[in-house]
Design an enzyme around this catalytic site. Structure first.
Site, mmCIF file in Angstrom:
data_model
loop_
_atom_site.group_PDB
_atom_site.id
_atom_site.type_symbol
_atom_site.label_atom_id
_atom_site.label_comp_id
_atom_site.label_asym_id
_atom_site.label_seq_id
_atom_site.Cartn_x
_atom_site.Cartn_y
_atom_site.Cartn_z
ATOM 1 C CG ASP A 41 -1.922 1.146 1.187
ATOM 2 O OD1 ASP A 41 -2.577 1.325 0.148
ATOM 3 O OD2 ASP A 41 -2.038 1.872 2.193
ATOM 4 C CG ASP A 55 -4.524 1.142 5.341
ATOM 5 O OD1 ASP A 55 -4.920 1.036 6.516
ATOM 6 O OD2 ASP A 55 -4.779 2.128 4.622
ATOM 7 C CG HIS A 68 -6.488 5.907 4.789
ATOM 8 N ND1 HIS A 68 -6.801 5.297 3.598
ATOM 9 C CD2 HIS A 68 -7.670 6.288 5.337
ATOM 10 C CE1 HIS A 68 -8.112 5.320 3.415
ATOM 11 N NE2 HIS A 68 -8.658 5.925 4.469
ATOM 12 C CD GLU A 79 -1.980 6.075 3.034
ATOM 13 O OE1 GLU A 79 -2.598 7.058 2.547
ATOM 14 O OE2 GLU A 79 -2.527 4.992 3.295
ATOM 15 C CD GLU A 95 -9.316 18.615 2.400
ATOM 16 O OE1 GLU A 95 -9.952 17.547 2.541
ATOM 17 O OE2 GLU A 95 -9.502 19.621 3.118
#
Length: 232
Positions: free
Chosen positions: A7, A155, A150, A9, A52
């Protein structure tokens, strides 16, 4: 069989508009079960992290300022992945970012043919149902209580649990020959060594064979014995 759950980010949604990776998490599976071996790297994106994006993963400019840039850790990621199949949720997103980063530093792109997308598996298996990671954790009773935001590594561990359920539960990953069982702590596995034993002899000894023949001669071969009484 070795597989890698991964995963990422990022600072946003589109590497073509300057967004970069800020975290990579990888978990090694063997026969579909985590081995406890992992790769986890925070990365300085060499740009700001929009508010964000910070709300999603909690990684700030200050936190990432002293982390390595992607060029410094690209070979570490490649070495960990080897040529194993890659498992990701909404894999197109992660592959776009990873390949964009690899191209920037002159490394080969990851082949999409080696990628297993658990989002597509879930959508095919449960048409019309929510298929994000949180929803799948709820569906399969995977404990996601530690997931406040997250995170690439957490994850990946949750996805490893979900992936196992999507392909049929624990049965596909069991290895009875090695006695591999699920351990505590992030799904680590424990290999239990069992001593080899020669098969037990099942043929009757000469004395047992002779006693059996004598029994049949005395009672008749058509009689069945059950619970200490003759029937038949």
């Amino acid at each position: 069989m070795r597989e890698i759950v991964l995963d990422t980010e990022t600072t946003g949604f589109d590497p073509n508009k300057g967004d970069r990776i800020v975290e990579v998490g990888c978990v090694e599976l063997m026969n579909h079960l985590p081995t406890g071996r992992e790769l986890h790297i925070y990365i300085n994106p060499e740009r700001d992290v929009p508010l964000e994006a910070q709300k999603v993963h909690g990684l700030t400019d200050e936190f990432l300022a002293d982390k390595p840039v992607f060029a410094d850790i690209a070979d570490d990621i490649i070495a960990f992945l080897e040529d194993s199949p890659l498992i990701a949720h909404n894999a197109t997103f992660d592959m776009r970012f990873l390949n964009a980063e690899f191209e920037k530093v002159g490394r080969p792109r990851l082949d999409s043919a080696r990628v297993i997308d658990t989002l597509k598996i879930a959508q095919a298996k449960f048409p019309g149902a929510p298929a994000n990671l949180d929803a799948l954790c709820r569906r399969f009773n995977v404990d996601a209580s530690a997931r406040e935001k997250h995170g690439a590594l957490i994850d990946s561990y949750l996805l490893a649990e979900v992936y196992l359920e999507l392909i049929g539960g624990r049965a596909p990953g069991l290895d009875f020959g090695q006695g591999q069982t699920r351990g505590a702590g992030r799904g680590a596995t424990v290999a239990i060594e069992r001593p080899f034993r020669e098969p037990r002899p099942h043929a009757p000894s000469p004395a047992e064979d002779e006693a059996h023949r004598a029994f049949l001669a005395q009672n008749g071969s058509s009689w069945l014995w059950y619970g200490g009484e003759k029937t038949g």
